[in-house]
Design a protein around this motif. Structure first.
Motif, PDB file in Angstrom:
ATOM      1  N   SER A 116       0.828  -1.219   0.000  1.00 45.69           N
ATOM      2  CA  SER A 116       0.000   0.000   0.000  1.00 45.69           C
ATOM      3  C   SER A 116       0.856   1.260   0.000  1.00 45.69           C
ATOM      4  N   ILE A 117       1.978   1.234   0.724  1.00 41.50           N
ATOM      5  CA  ILE A 117       2.885   2.392   0.758  1.00 41.50           C
ATOM      6  C   ILE A 117       3.466   2.643  -0.628  1.00 41.50           C
ATOM      7  N   SER A 140      -0.278  15.735  -2.740  1.00 40.30           N
ATOM      8  CA  SER A 140      -1.712  16.035  -2.859  1.00 40.30           C
ATOM      9  C   SER A 140      -2.591  14.885  -2.401  1.00 40.30           C
ATOM     10  N   ILE A 141      -2.052  13.673  -2.405  1.00 43.61           N
ATOM     11  CA  ILE A 141      -2.859  12.506  -2.039  1.00 43.61           C
ATOM     12  C   ILE A 141      -3.252  12.529  -0.564  1.00 43.61           C
ATOM     13  N   ARG A 142      -2.664  13.435   0.210  1.00 39.86           N
ATOM     14  CA  ARG A 142      -3.010  13.528   1.635  1.00 39.86           C
ATOM     15  C   ARG A 142      -4.385  14.141   1.850  1.00 39.86           C
ATOM     16  N   PHE A 143      -4.913  14.863   0.875  1.00 35.56           N
ATOM     17  CA  PHE A 143      -6.217  15.506   1.030  1.00 35.56           C
ATOM     18  C   PHE A 143      -7.331  14.457   0.985  1.00 35.56           C
ATOM     19  N   ALA A 158      -2.238   3.323   4.699  1.00 39.79           N
ATOM     20  CA  ALA A 158      -0.873   3.740   4.349  1.00 39.79           C
ATOM     21  C   ALA A 158      -0.689   5.229   4.620  1.00 39.79           C
ATOM     22  N   LEU A 159      -1.727   6.020   4.327  1.00 36.74           N
ATOM     23  CA  LEU A 159      -1.651   7.450   4.607  1.00 36.74           C
ATOM     24  C   LEU A 159      -1.597   7.708   6.107  1.00 36.74           C
ATOM     25  N   PHE A 161      -0.245   5.761   8.231  1.00 39.11           N
ATOM     26  CA  PHE A 161       1.141   5.421   8.559  1.00 39.11           C
ATOM     27  C   PHE A 161       2.052   6.635   8.315  1.00 39.11           C
ATOM     28  N   ILE A 162       1.846   7.313   7.203  1.00 31.90           N
ATOM     29  CA  ILE A 162       2.636   8.513   6.871  1.00 31.90           C
ATOM     30  C   ILE A 162       2.403   9.604   7.910  1.00 31.90           C
ATOM     31  N   GLU A 163       1.164   9.794   8.307  1.00 36.04           N
ATOM     32  CA  GLU A 163       0.822  10.830   9.292  1.00 36.04           C
ATOM     33  C   GLU A 163       1.548  10.575  10.608  1.00 36.04           C
ATOM     34  N   GLU A 164       1.544   9.324  11.068  1.00 37.05           N
ATOM     35  CA  GLU A 164       2.204   8.994  12.329  1.00 37.05           C
ATOM     36  C   GLU A 164       3.718   9.174  12.227  1.00 37.05           C
ATOM     37  N   ALA A 165       4.287   8.753  11.116  1.00 33.24           N
ATOM     38  CA  ALA A 165       5.724   8.912  10.921  1.00 33.24           C
ATOM     39  C   ALA A 165       6.100  10.398  10.870  1.00 33.24           C
ATOM     40  N   LYS A 166       5.231  11.206  10.270  1.00 30.83           N
ATOM     41  CA  LYS A 166       5.496  12.639  10.161  1.00 30.83           C
ATOM     42  C   LYS A 166       5.543  13.305  11.540  1.00 30.83           C
ATOM     43  N   LYS A 167       4.658  12.901  12.410  1.00 28.49           N
ATOM     44  CA  LYS A 167       4.655  13.482  13.757  1.00 28.49           C
ATOM     45  C   LYS A 167       5.984  13.226  14.459  1.00 28.49           C
ATOM     46  N   GLU A 168       6.481  11.996  14.337  1.00 26.41           N
ATOM     47  CA  GLU A 168       7.750  11.669  14.985  1.00 26.41           C
ATOM     48  C   GLU A 168       8.913  12.417  14.345  1.00 26.41           C
TER      49      GLU A 168
END
Length: 350
Positions: A116-117, A140-143, A158-159, A161-168
């Motif tokens: 999925s990533i 743009s796929i984050r919207f 998968a998105l 997952f990206i959000e959580e990784a971004k916070k860290e």
């Protein structure tokens, strides 16, 4: 009537090639006097014209002298600029290493998300439109309006997952928050490496230590150099237009070929990216193998994946992925850099 020049000019002392001197010592200036007062002469018009040309030569010499002195004095500025550039490169390199560490750990904990990533990164990149030079890997796929489209079905996790990784990552970034555009592509890089490593471990009968040694010895980690330099993508502030991504599980091979052709990719790249396309990569590869243009490349990569090194498959995949990860993007090579902390010399203990 003649004119002579009276002024003082600084001319550098030029040393002949091969002379013995200290290269760190600046040339010592010599001073010459040039007269600038009007005088009466008995010269003819032709002689007067010759004098004018000589005066022009003198002025040219002075101009060259000033330019040479300027170049000499700018040496320290060039050295300072080079030092600053090296510092920024190191800052970006260290930040990249931290990102990769975070993503490696996160993906290791959720290996089922790898397909999925990869698809998330592909779908974010393939919105690129060559005619208008819009879209591409711009985050743009984050919207919500874009991730909820039919072609992105099943990619919400998968998105997340990206959000959580971004916070860290943002919590330790010294140069500002990482863009979604960069993070999505770097997550796909980490996911791709994870599949390579998993394959090496399988080839070693499931022995993790031997698998790591095999990948280190034969793997393609060094092929990522160009991808790593493309670091500094900017996020778009709105979704990309609809209709630019096929619904992969419903698309025919010709529709896939047309989409890849529209962004400058061909059957070879379509075959090597089959692991990115749609929710069922095995089904996608089987479908692609039915097309005479794509089939030879599918077979080539199937054979390559059976070898120890998998060189053809991995190198072509990394090359293609690097290309699509920069579609339409202007890379900011100063992104994530930050001013060095100033040292208060009054607090130093000598």
């Amino acid at each position: 009537m003649g004119v002579s020049f009276l002024s003082t000019s600084t001319l550098p002392s030029f040393l002949p090639f091969g002379s013995s001197h200290n290269p760190k010592t600046r040339y010592q200036p010599r001073y010459v006097t040039i007269c600038c007062t009007k005088i009466k002469t008995g010269v003819t018009d032709d002689e007067e014209e010759q004098l004018r040309w000589r005066r022009r030569d003198v002025l040219k010499c002075i101009g060259v002298t000033i330019a040479l002195e300027s170049i000499t004095s700018s040496g320290s500025l060039v050295e300072t600029a080079n030092a600053a550039d090296l510092i920024e490169r190191r800052q970006r390199s260290e930040f990249q290493s931290q990102i990769k560490g975070t993503l490696y750990t996160a993906i290791k904990g959720k290996p089922d998300l790898v397909p999925s990533i990869l698809t998330l990164a592909l779908n974010d990149a393939l919105t690129y439109d060559k005619a208008t030079k819009t879209g591409g890997p711009n985050g743009s796929i984050r919207f919500s309006s874009e991730i909820s489209r039919p072609e992105n079905k099943g990619l919400s996790e998968a998105l997340n997952f990206i959000e959580e990784a971004k916070k860290e990552i943002d919590s330790y970034s010294k140069g500002g928050p990482i863009s979604y555009a960069d993070l999505i592509q770097y997550a796909a890089q980490s996911a791709t490496k994870a599949t390579f490593l998993a394959s090496a471990i399988r080839k070693c009968g499931g022995n993790v230590e031997k698998g790591n040694l095999l990948y280190t010895a034969y793997g393609s980690n060094g092929q990522w150099g160009l991808f790593d330099r493309q670091f500094g993508r900017a996020d778009t502030q709105e979704p990309d237009p609809e209709g630019r991504i096929p619904i992969w599980e419903k698309a025919s091979v010709q529709e896939m070929k047309d989409k890849f052709s529209a962004v400058g990719l061909g059957p070879r790249q379509l075959a090597v990216l089959s692991a990115f396309i749609g929710p069922d990569q095995d089904a996608t590869e089987t479908l692609l193998a039915s097309d005479p243009d794509v089939a030879p490349w599918v077979q080539k990569y199937q054979r390559s994946r059976e070898t120890v090194s998998r060189t053809d498959y991995e190198v072509d995949l990394i090359t293609t992925f690097t290309k699509l990860s920069t579609f339409g993007q202007k890379i900011n090579y100063e992104a994530y850099t930050y001013p060095r902390a100033k040292i208060d010399i009054t607090k130093l203990k000598l």
